[in-house]
Scaffold this motif. Sequence first.
Motif, PDB file in Angstrom:
ATOM      1  N   ASP A 123      13.643  19.786  -0.255  1.00  0.00           N
ATOM      2  CA  ASP A 123      12.273  19.972   0.210  1.00  0.00           C
ATOM      3  C   ASP A 123      11.323  18.963  -0.422  1.00  0.00           C
ATOM      4  O   ASP A 123      10.420  18.439   0.237  1.00  0.00           O
ATOM      5  N   VAL A 124      11.516  18.692  -1.709  1.00  0.00           N
ATOM      6  CA  VAL A 124      10.674  17.702  -2.382  1.00  0.00           C
ATOM      7  C   VAL A 124      10.852  16.325  -1.740  1.00  0.00           C
ATOM      8  O   VAL A 124       9.873  15.623  -1.465  1.00  0.00           O
ATOM      9  N   LEU A 125      12.109  15.948  -1.485  1.00  0.00           N
ATOM     10  CA  LEU A 125      12.386  14.653  -0.861  1.00  0.00           C
ATOM     11  C   LEU A 125      11.749  14.550   0.524  1.00  0.00           C
ATOM     12  O   LEU A 125      11.102  13.542   0.857  1.00  0.00           O
ATOM     13  N   LYS A 126      11.899  15.588   1.316  1.00  0.00           N
ATOM     14  CA  LYS A 126      11.346  15.559   2.669  1.00  0.00           C
ATOM     15  C   LYS A 126       9.827  15.513   2.657  1.00  0.00           C
ATOM     16  O   LYS A 126       9.205  14.815   3.461  1.00  0.00           O
ATOM     17  N   ASN A 127       9.214  16.238   1.727  1.00  0.00           N
ATOM     18  CA  ASN A 127       7.752  16.225   1.630  1.00  0.00           C
ATOM     19  C   ASN A 127       7.233  14.866   1.172  1.00  0.00           C
ATOM     20  O   ASN A 127       6.207  14.379   1.672  1.00  0.00           O
ATOM     21  N   LEU A 153       8.675  11.944   1.665  1.00  0.00           N
ATOM     22  CA  LEU A 153       8.830  11.017   2.786  1.00  0.00           C
ATOM     23  C   LEU A 153       7.792  11.277   3.870  1.00  0.00           C
ATOM     24  O   LEU A 153       7.283  10.339   4.491  1.00  0.00           O
ATOM     25  N   ALA A 154       7.466  12.555   4.091  1.00  0.00           N
ATOM     26  CA  ALA A 154       6.446  12.894   5.086  1.00  0.00           C
ATOM     27  C   ALA A 154       5.082  12.342   4.690  1.00  0.00           C
ATOM     28  O   ALA A 154       4.237  12.056   5.557  1.00  0.00           O
ATOM     29  N   LEU A 155       4.859  12.171   3.389  1.00  0.00           N
ATOM     30  CA  LEU A 155       3.597  11.623   2.888  1.00  0.00           C
ATOM     31  C   LEU A 155       3.666  10.105   2.694  1.00  0.00           C
ATOM     32  O   LEU A 155       2.771   9.514   2.085  1.00  0.00           O
ATOM     33  N   ASP A 156       4.741   9.488   3.218  1.00  0.00           N
ATOM     34  CA  ASP A 156       4.943   8.037   3.083  1.00  0.00           C
ATOM     35  C   ASP A 156       5.032   7.599   1.622  1.00  0.00           C
ATOM     36  O   ASP A 156       4.559   6.528   1.243  1.00  0.00           O
ATOM     37  N   ILE A 157       5.629   8.442   0.803  1.00  0.00           N
ATOM     38  CA  ILE A 157       5.885   8.114  -0.598  1.00  0.00           C
ATOM     39  C   ILE A 157       7.383   7.877  -0.754  1.00  0.00           C
ATOM     40  O   ILE A 157       8.201   8.686  -0.320  1.00  0.00           O
ATOM     41  N   ILE A 158       7.744   6.760  -1.347  1.00  0.00           N
ATOM     42  CA  ILE A 158       9.150   6.386  -1.487  1.00  0.00           C
ATOM     43  C   ILE A 158       9.721   6.977  -2.777  1.00  0.00           C
ATOM     44  O   ILE A 158       9.260   6.637  -3.872  1.00  0.00           O
ATOM     45  N   PRO A 159      10.704   7.870  -2.679  1.00  0.00           N
ATOM     46  CA  PRO A 159      11.318   8.407  -3.901  1.00  0.00           C
ATOM     47  C   PRO A 159      12.341   7.430  -4.486  1.00  0.00           C
ATOM     48  O   PRO A 159      13.211   6.933  -3.781  1.00  0.00           O
ATOM     49  N   ILE A 160      12.196   7.141  -5.765  1.00  0.00           N
ATOM     50  CA  ILE A 160      13.162   6.323  -6.494  1.00  0.00           C
ATOM     51  C   ILE A 160      14.042   7.296  -7.276  1.00  0.00           C
ATOM     52  O   ILE A 160      13.567   7.985  -8.182  1.00  0.00           O
ATOM     53  N   GLY A 190       0.795  -1.217   0.000  1.00  0.00           N
ATOM     54  CA  GLY A 190       0.000   0.000   0.000  1.00  0.00           C
ATOM     55  C   GLY A 190       0.829   1.268   0.000  1.00  0.00           C
ATOM     56  O   GLY A 190       0.390   2.310   0.489  1.00  0.00           O
ATOM     57  N   ILE A 191       2.039   1.193  -0.560  1.00  0.00           N
ATOM     58  CA  ILE A 191       2.950   2.337  -0.563  1.00  0.00           C
ATOM     59  C   ILE A 191       3.108   2.860  -1.987  1.00  0.00           C
ATOM     60  O   ILE A 191       3.293   2.088  -2.933  1.00  0.00           O
ATOM     61  N   HIS A 192       3.017   4.165  -2.141  1.00  0.00           N
ATOM     62  CA  HIS A 192       3.221   4.797  -3.444  1.00  0.00           C
ATOM     63  C   HIS A 192       4.694   5.147  -3.631  1.00  0.00           C
ATOM     64  O   HIS A 192       5.436   5.347  -2.664  1.00  0.00           O
ATOM     65  N   VAL A 193       5.111   5.223  -4.899  1.00  0.00           N
ATOM     66  CA  VAL A 193       6.483   5.601  -5.223  1.00  0.00           C
ATOM     67  C   VAL A 193       6.466   6.818  -6.141  1.00  0.00           C
ATOM     68  O   VAL A 193       5.479   7.101  -6.820  1.00  0.00           O
ATOM     69  N   ALA A 194       7.565   7.561  -6.142  1.00  0.00           N
ATOM     70  CA  ALA A 194       7.744   8.700  -7.030  1.00  0.00           C
ATOM     71  C   ALA A 194       9.116   8.600  -7.671  1.00  0.00           C
ATOM     72  O   ALA A 194      10.038   8.005  -7.101  1.00  0.00           O
ATOM     73  N   GLN A 195       9.266   9.161  -8.848  1.00  0.00           N
ATOM     74  CA  GLN A 195      10.554   9.128  -9.552  1.00  0.00           C
ATOM     75  C   GLN A 195      11.201  10.503  -9.548  1.00  0.00           C
ATOM     76  O   GLN A 195      10.544  11.502  -9.845  1.00  0.00           O
ATOM     77  N   LEU A 196      12.486  10.539  -9.186  1.00  0.00           N
ATOM     78  CA  LEU A 196      13.262  11.770  -9.260  1.00  0.00           C
ATOM     79  C   LEU A 196      14.506  11.509 -10.095  1.00  0.00           C
ATOM     80  O   LEU A 196      15.290  10.611  -9.781  1.00  0.00           O
ATOM     81  N   LEU A 197      14.668  12.276 -11.167  1.00  0.00           N
ATOM     82  CA  LEU A 197      15.855  12.184 -12.009  1.00  0.00           C
ATOM     83  C   LEU A 197      16.690  13.436 -11.771  1.00  0.00           C
ATOM     84  O   LEU A 197      16.229  14.552 -12.015  1.00  0.00           O
ATOM     85  N   LEU A 198      17.905  13.247 -11.289  1.00  0.00           N
ATOM     86  CA  LEU A 198      18.744  14.367 -10.882  1.00  0.00           C
ATOM     87  C   LEU A 198      20.059  14.376 -11.648  1.00  0.00           C
ATOM     88  O   LEU A 198      20.494  13.356 -12.180  1.00  0.00           O
ATOM     89  N   THR A 199      20.688  15.538 -11.682  1.00  0.00           N
ATOM     90  CA  THR A 199      22.039  15.664 -12.210  1.00  0.00           C
ATOM     91  C   THR A 199      22.907  16.319 -11.140  1.00  0.00           C
ATOM     92  O   THR A 199      22.408  16.807 -10.126  1.00  0.00           O
ATOM     93  N   ARG A 200      24.192  16.356 -11.383  1.00  0.00           N
ATOM     94  CA  ARG A 200      25.123  16.987 -10.442  1.00  0.00           C
ATOM     95  C   ARG A 200      24.803  18.475 -10.283  1.00  0.00           C
ATOM     96  O   ARG A 200      25.026  19.052  -9.223  1.00  0.00           O
ATOM     97  N   GLU A 201      24.258  19.076 -11.339  1.00  0.00           N
ATOM     98  CA  GLU A 201      23.897  20.488 -11.296  1.00  0.00           C
ATOM     99  C   GLU A 201      22.852  20.759 -10.221  1.00  0.00           C
ATOM    100  O   GLU A 201      22.871  21.821  -9.587  1.00  0.00           O
ATOM    101  N   ASN A 202      21.943  19.815 -10.005  1.00  0.00           N
ATOM    102  CA  ASN A 202      20.903  19.997  -8.994  1.00  0.00           C
ATOM    103  C   ASN A 202      21.485  20.108  -7.592  1.00  0.00           C
ATOM    104  O   ASN A 202      20.865  20.707  -6.708  1.00  0.00           O
ATOM    105  N   PHE A 203      22.661  19.545  -7.365  1.00  0.00           N
ATOM    106  CA  PHE A 203      23.322  19.648  -6.062  1.00  0.00           C
ATOM    107  C   PHE A 203      24.299  20.812  -6.026  1.00  0.00           C
ATOM    108  O   PHE A 203      24.572  21.357  -4.964  1.00  0.00           O
ATOM    109  N   ARG A 204      24.842  21.173  -7.188  1.00  0.00           N
ATOM    110  CA  ARG A 204      25.811  22.277  -7.240  1.00  0.00           C
ATOM    111  C   ARG A 204      25.113  23.614  -7.024  1.00  0.00           C
ATOM    112  O   ARG A 204      25.613  24.485  -6.317  1.00  0.00           O
ATOM    113  N   ASN A 205      23.951  23.774  -7.648  1.00  0.00           N
ATOM    114  CA  ASN A 205      23.202  25.015  -7.539  1.00  0.00           C
ATOM    115  C   ASN A 205      22.436  25.038  -6.222  1.00  0.00           C
ATOM    116  O   ASN A 205      21.628  24.153  -5.943  1.00  0.00           O
ATOM    117  N   ARG A 206      22.697  26.050  -5.390  1.00  0.00           N
ATOM    118  CA  ARG A 206      22.121  26.104  -4.040  1.00  0.00           C
ATOM    119  C   ARG A 206      20.591  26.090  -4.047  1.00  0.00           C
ATOM    120  O   ARG A 206      19.972  25.349  -3.291  1.00  0.00           O
TER     121      ARG A 206
END
Length: 199
Positions: free
Chosen positions: A42-46, A48-55, A18-34
């Motif tokens: 914030d997206v990741l924390k939200n 997880l707070a909704l019991d959705i597993i980010p892939i 009964g758990i939903h999943v979400a997909q996140l596709l990231l690059t190094r730029e997403n971590f380099r840019n503040r």
Amino acid sequence: IGQPRLMYFYENLFSRFGIHVAQLLLTRENFRNRSEYLHCRDVLKNLLALDIIPIINENDTVATDELGFSDNDQLAVLTAVAINAKELIFLSRVKGIYGGDARTKKIIREVKKITPAFLHTLALLPTSRETRGGINSKLSSIQLATRFGITCFLIDGQEKGALRKVSRGENSGTKFFATEGEKSWAKKRWLLAGALPQG
């Protein structure tokens, strides 16, 4: 081609519980840019707070050599640092870190701290031709993660029930204890782990 199949697999697996999943596709730029880094955090924390597993995976379509990840181990550590994770599990083709003579295949069950002396005594297996990273990459990533107060586990990804063992507190492979951790404020953590030097 692989991403839809991967998400289909995860969606079917987690739907049994009964758990939903979400997909996140990231690059190094997403971590380099503040600002992008804070948005991803914030997206990741939200989620997880909704019991959705980010892939999470690298966005290979737009990633370049300069702004790509050398391997998924690096992506895993940066993600763990962003969400202040306490533990991080690395799945590998080996059962842990071998010490001494590789022929004895004696696994080191616990590592208090990764030091140059410790690395010198290891009998490392060669990196697979089919994958980026390997044991050397994992140790480098684990060293960074433990510096930020994250306890790491290196276990055999093909061993049945390996994740379940770790969740029960059993030592399935090699456990790397977190050091005191980087106690500084969040921006300094980002500068140390996520930002790339410029100029």
